[in-house]
Design an enzyme around this catalytic site. Structure first.
Site, PDB file in Angstrom:
ATOM      1  N   SER A 118      56.646  73.946  27.804  1.00 11.84           N
ATOM      2  CA  SER A 118      56.594  73.217  26.480  1.00 11.84           C
ATOM      3  C   SER A 118      57.815  73.535  25.504  1.00 11.84           C
ATOM      4  CB  SER A 118      55.268  73.868  25.623  1.00 11.84           C
ATOM      5  OG  SER A 118      54.444  73.236  25.072  1.00 11.84           O
ATOM      6  N   GLU A 178      57.029  66.742  31.941  1.00  9.63           N
ATOM      7  CA  GLU A 178      56.203  67.272  31.559  1.00  9.63           C
ATOM      8  C   GLU A 178      55.696  66.891  29.946  1.00  9.63           C
ATOM      9  OE1 GLU A 178      53.885  69.944  30.025  1.00  9.63           O
ATOM     10  OE2 GLU A 178      56.256  70.478  28.967  1.00  9.63           O
ATOM     11  N   HIS A 201      51.113  71.804  31.013  1.00  9.68           N
ATOM     12  CA  HIS A 201      49.981  72.732  30.716  1.00  9.68           C
ATOM     13  C   HIS A 201      48.461  72.777  31.709  1.00  9.68           C
ATOM     14  CE1 HIS A 201      52.489  71.578  27.585  1.00  9.68           C
ATOM     15  NE2 HIS A 201      52.168  71.902  26.420  1.00  9.68           N
TER      16      HIS A 201
END
Length: 346
Positions: free
Chosen positions: A141, A245, A315
């Site tokens: 992330s 992502e 995620h």
């Protein structure tokens, strides 16, 4: 992941902090640097380079997880600090990371969570010390900022995968063991579960353009990566396999960020493309919206390179641990990629 403050954080961080002399300007790494391997019984450190952790029990969960994996754990000195949404001041968060790399007793470093704020500390990192003391760094992330900057400045392979407070289910644990303890040349292939349906629908791969390609795998969170555009902390994507992502972004924002990667030359350099999961990336209204399929087709099909989407990256509870900077071969027809070379020293 809360990335809304990310762009503002990047601007504040870079505007208020001069680029340190520790950044390897003329001495940028020309080759990949392998981290030293880690084993059960080694001491690893937990740091929080991004957002603060609200619930105290999460610190306990992270420590117990790493102990269950077989490690001795040391908590960063500033791990539990807080300044606004951040886990302490920029100086405190950078100091914890620099200390962990400099300490010979620490064999690996795990980020407790993402959020936002890692970009603010990039000019404060001691890249010379990091390059001289190569050890694995794990997180995802917002930790994309660290993966990108460290590889751009040192050539070190780091690992895009579960944070300390993330999901450590059997899939993630087994993958960690194969990669870190058994040092396999892992093949990354989605786990498919049929369930009570006539066909398999979970974790399905979609081929955007067929074919195979090999190269250095680089990328991470799309929002974080594109915010590094124009800085010395964005890696060189020449002949790379780009993986991306994201979470909680409207398709029009995905389109804008893909446009940034096109305009800054990244997409024209790559040899292959892997899109993971875009969790909760649904249009929020207006006069209609492009779909993620539309957007990926628009930017990728003209490149004539192998590309697929749906990889277990992002995620999601079960996620690949991707060695950022490692040599891989991807197969867009099968929706897989595999390591071609070892990712640890020795």
């Amino acid at each position: 992941m809360n990335k809304r403050l990310f762009l503002k954080s990047l601007g504040l961080g870079l505007a208020g902090i001069p680029l340190s002399s520790s950044i390897l300007r003329e001495d940028l790494a020309k080759k990949v640097v392998l981290p030293k391997s880690i084993s059960k019984g080694d001491k690893v450190g937990i740091i929080s380079p991004s957002a603060a952790t609200a619930d105290r029990i999460q610190f306990q969960f992270a420590q117990e997880t790493l102990e269950a994996l077989g490690f001795e754990v040391r908590l960063g000195e500033n791990l539990k600090n807080r300044r606004g949404h951040l886990a302490g001041s920029d100086e405190e968060r950078a100091a914890d990371l620099n200390r962990m790399f400099a300490d010979p007793d620490i064999k690996g470093i795990i980020c407790i969570r993402g959020g936002s704020g890692a970009s603010r500390i990039l000019p404060m990192l001691d890249y010379k010390t990091i390059q001289k003391n190569p050890k694995p760094l794990l997180g995802y992330s917002d930790i994309t900022a660290l993966h990108s900057a460290i590889h751009a400045q040192t050539g070190l392979i780091t690992f895009h995968g579960p944070n300390g407070t993330g999901s450590w289910n059997s899939f993630n644990v087994r993958q960690f063991e194969k990669l870190f303890f058994e040092r396999e040349l892992v093949k990354f292939e989605n786990e498919t579960v049929k369930g009570d349906d006539l066909i398999v629908k979970q974790n399905r791969i979609q081929t955007i353009r067929p074919g195979k390609a090999s190269g250095k795998i680089l990328g991470g969170n799309l929002t974080v990566l594109t915010a590094l555009s124009g800085t010395p902390f964005l890696p060189d994507f020449k002949n790379a396999i780009l993986f991306l992502e994201d979470i909680g972004e409207d398709p029009y924002k995905i389109d804008r960020m893909m446009s940034t990667l096109k305009l800054n030359g990244t997409l024209d350099k790559i040899k292959g493309f892997i899109f993971g999961q875009c969790t909760d990336c649904n249009p929020s209204g207006g006069y209609g919206s492009l779909t993620i399929d539309d957007i990926l087709d628009d930017y990728l099909l003209p490149l004539n390179i192998p590309a697929f989407r749906g990889a277990m990256i992002g995620h999601v509870p079960k996620q690949f641990i991707v060695p950022v900077g490692a040599q891989v071969e991807m197969d867009a027809d099968a929706g897989t990629f595999r390591l071609l070379e070892k990712v640890f020293q020795g």
